[in-house]
Enzyme design. Structure first.
Site, PDB file in Angstrom:
ATOM      1  N   PRO A   1       0.820  -1.214   0.000  1.00 45.55           N
ATOM      2  CA  PRO A   1       0.000   0.000   0.000  1.00 45.55           C
ATOM      3  C   PRO A   1       0.857   1.269   0.000  1.00 45.55           C
ATOM      4  O   PRO A   1       1.621   1.520   0.921  1.00 45.55           O
ATOM      5  CB  PRO A   1      -0.802  -0.116   1.300  1.00 45.55           C
ATOM      6  CG  PRO A   1      -0.717  -1.556   1.686  1.00 45.55           C
ATOM      7  CD  PRO A   1       0.595  -2.030   1.167  1.00 45.55           C
ATOM      8  N   GLU A   2       0.740   2.038  -1.062  1.00 50.47           N
ATOM      9  CA  GLU A   2       1.336   3.370  -1.135  1.00 50.47           C
ATOM     10  C   GLU A   2       0.172   4.347  -1.309  1.00 50.47           C
ATOM     11  O   GLU A   2      -0.974   3.962  -1.100  1.00 50.47           O
ATOM     12  CB  GLU A   2       2.335   3.440  -2.305  1.00 50.47           C
ATOM     13  CG  GLU A   2       3.444   2.387  -2.179  1.00 50.47           C
ATOM     14  CD  GLU A   2       4.449   2.401  -3.317  1.00 50.47           C
ATOM     15  OE1 GLU A   2       4.524   3.405  -4.047  1.00 50.47           O
ATOM     16  OE2 GLU A   2       5.155   1.398  -3.484  1.00 50.47           O
TER      17      GLU A   2
ATOM     18  N   ARG B   1       2.400  -9.737   7.876  1.00 46.19           N
ATOM     19  CA  ARG B   1       3.744  -9.464   8.390  1.00 46.19           C
ATOM     20  C   ARG B   1       3.787  -8.627   9.654  1.00 46.19           C
ATOM     21  O   ARG B   1       4.875  -8.325  10.147  1.00 46.19           O
ATOM     22  CB  ARG B   1       4.581  -8.833   7.277  1.00 46.19           C
ATOM     23  CG  ARG B   1       4.829  -9.833   6.178  1.00 46.19           C
ATOM     24  CD  ARG B   1       5.615  -9.247   5.048  1.00 46.19           C
ATOM     25  NE  ARG B   1       6.939  -8.870   5.472  1.00 46.19           N
ATOM     26  CZ  ARG B   1       7.806  -8.253   4.688  1.00 46.19           C
ATOM     27  NH1 ARG B   1       7.464  -7.963   3.458  1.00 46.19           N
ATOM     28  NH2 ARG B   1       8.976  -7.933   5.123  1.00 46.19           N
TER      29      ARG B   1
ATOM     30  N   ARG C   1      19.831  18.029  -1.674  1.00 45.38           N
ATOM     31  CA  ARG C   1      20.065  16.623  -1.320  1.00 45.38           C
ATOM     32  C   ARG C   1      21.022  15.985  -2.306  1.00 45.38           C
ATOM     33  O   ARG C   1      20.858  16.109  -3.518  1.00 45.38           O
ATOM     34  CB  ARG C   1      18.724  15.861  -1.319  1.00 45.38           C
ATOM     35  CG  ARG C   1      17.672  16.464  -0.408  1.00 45.38           C
ATOM     36  CD  ARG C   1      17.955  16.209   1.042  1.00 45.38           C
ATOM     37  NE  ARG C   1      17.822  14.799   1.358  1.00 45.38           N
ATOM     38  CZ  ARG C   1      16.693  14.231   1.776  1.00 45.38           C
ATOM     39  NH1 ARG C   1      15.615  14.944   1.927  1.00 45.38           N
ATOM     40  NH2 ARG C   1      16.660  12.944   2.053  1.00 45.38           N
TER      41      ARG C   1
END
Length: 279
Positions: free
Chosen positions: A2-3, A111, A150
């Site tokens: 799930p994103e 999990r 970054r």
DNA sequence: CTATAGACCTGACGGC
DNA sequence: TGCCGTCAGGTCTATA
């Protein structure tokens, strides 16, 4: 996994079942799913509560309760929320949100990474997240500015929830492919034009995945039990060794930050001089 | 501030 | 048949 598109789909499809109904009881079949407060407090503050709203923020699912408290769920990698009735819960059911309309929301999670927590103020949990990529706070200018600071590989930076809320491994790979950017490219070496391409790619990939009700690559199922279909249009994600749909070259898989990163070696050329690879 | 490694978990799958 | 290594990977914590 799930994103953002998967959690958005869960929210949309759960909404008609929960709005206006009340929680009669939340059964914890595995107490480890509860972050806070104690089980006793949790039961006391959820029983009888009407669900006033249901929202998504990043990959979090947020139930706002009549009391003003927030019930915040995270499915992590293997969680799913399935509507059920009174039949015995399937294997891997970790919690059951029982509603007064006779419907149950089953929290399945093989999990055991998924979490559930009840908080008075959602700010502490949700405020650390960056802008929503499909809302107006997320602009190409914002992305140019933030990526310029970054130096880590762009793939790793895209997964930082402080930068973009809800991006995950699959859609980061798909967006980089669409933008023609190698996942190991240091974020601060992308040109403004490349970042703009990436910005468009991120939004396009997420919108298409939401339209297809998310991607069912392993455990994810929609609340009605049906799979999503976004995985059928993946160009690189989880397609190691298969041909690139654009050029036919074999899709490669490399670990970046212990995560599988899939990309096309021809459509996403590596512009890093030899010797500088090895993050 | 940025960056990174390890921890948390369990099942599927391939090789021998 | 069983045993072992790899893969799946979101987020939190510790460390530099």
């Amino acid at each position: 996994m799930p994103e953002l598109p998967e959690v958005e789909t869960v929210k949309n499809e759960l909404l008609p079942h929960v709005i206006g109904s009340s929680i009669s009881h939340i059964t914890l079949l595995w107490e480890g799913i509860l972050r806070q407060p104690s089980p006793a407090e949790f039961h006391r503050h959820t029983a009888g509560q009407r669900v006033a709203g249901l929202y998504r923020r990043g990959k979090y699912l947020v139930f706002s309760l009549q009391s003003g408290d927030f019930l915040i769920l995270h499915l992590k990698m293997s969680g799913s929320l399935i509507m059920g009735g009174d039949s015995p819960p399937p294997k891997y059911t970790r919690a059951i949100i029982r509603l007064d309309n006779g419907r149950n929301i089953l929290f399945l999670d093989p999990r055991k990474f998924g979490t559930m927590q009840l908080v008075e103020d959602s700010v502490k949990v949700l405020d650390k997240l960056g802008p929503e990529p499909l809302e107006s706070g997320f602009t190409a200018e914002y992305l140019v500015k933030r990526l310029g600071k970054r130096h880590a590989p762009i793939k790793a930076v895209l997964l930082d929830q402080k930068l973009i809320a809800g991006m995950g491994n699959m859609y980061a790979d798909e967006a980089l492919f669409l933008a023609g950017i190698h996942p190991l490219t240091p974020a601060d070496r992308l040109s403004p034009a490349e970042v703009r391409r990436l910005y468009d790619a991120i939004r396009q990939v997420l919108k298409e995945a939401i339209a297809k009700k998310g991607a069912s690559v392993s455990n994810y199922l929609r609340p009605g039990g049906q799979p999503g279909t976004a995985q059928t249009s993946f160009k690189v994600a989880h397609r190691g060794g298969k041909p690139c749909p654009t050029c036919g070259a074999a899709i490669e898989r490399i670990p970046i930050r212990n995560r599988g990163s899939y990309f096309c070696p021809l459509c996403q050329p590596n512009r890093i001089p030899a010797g500088q690879i090895g993050n």
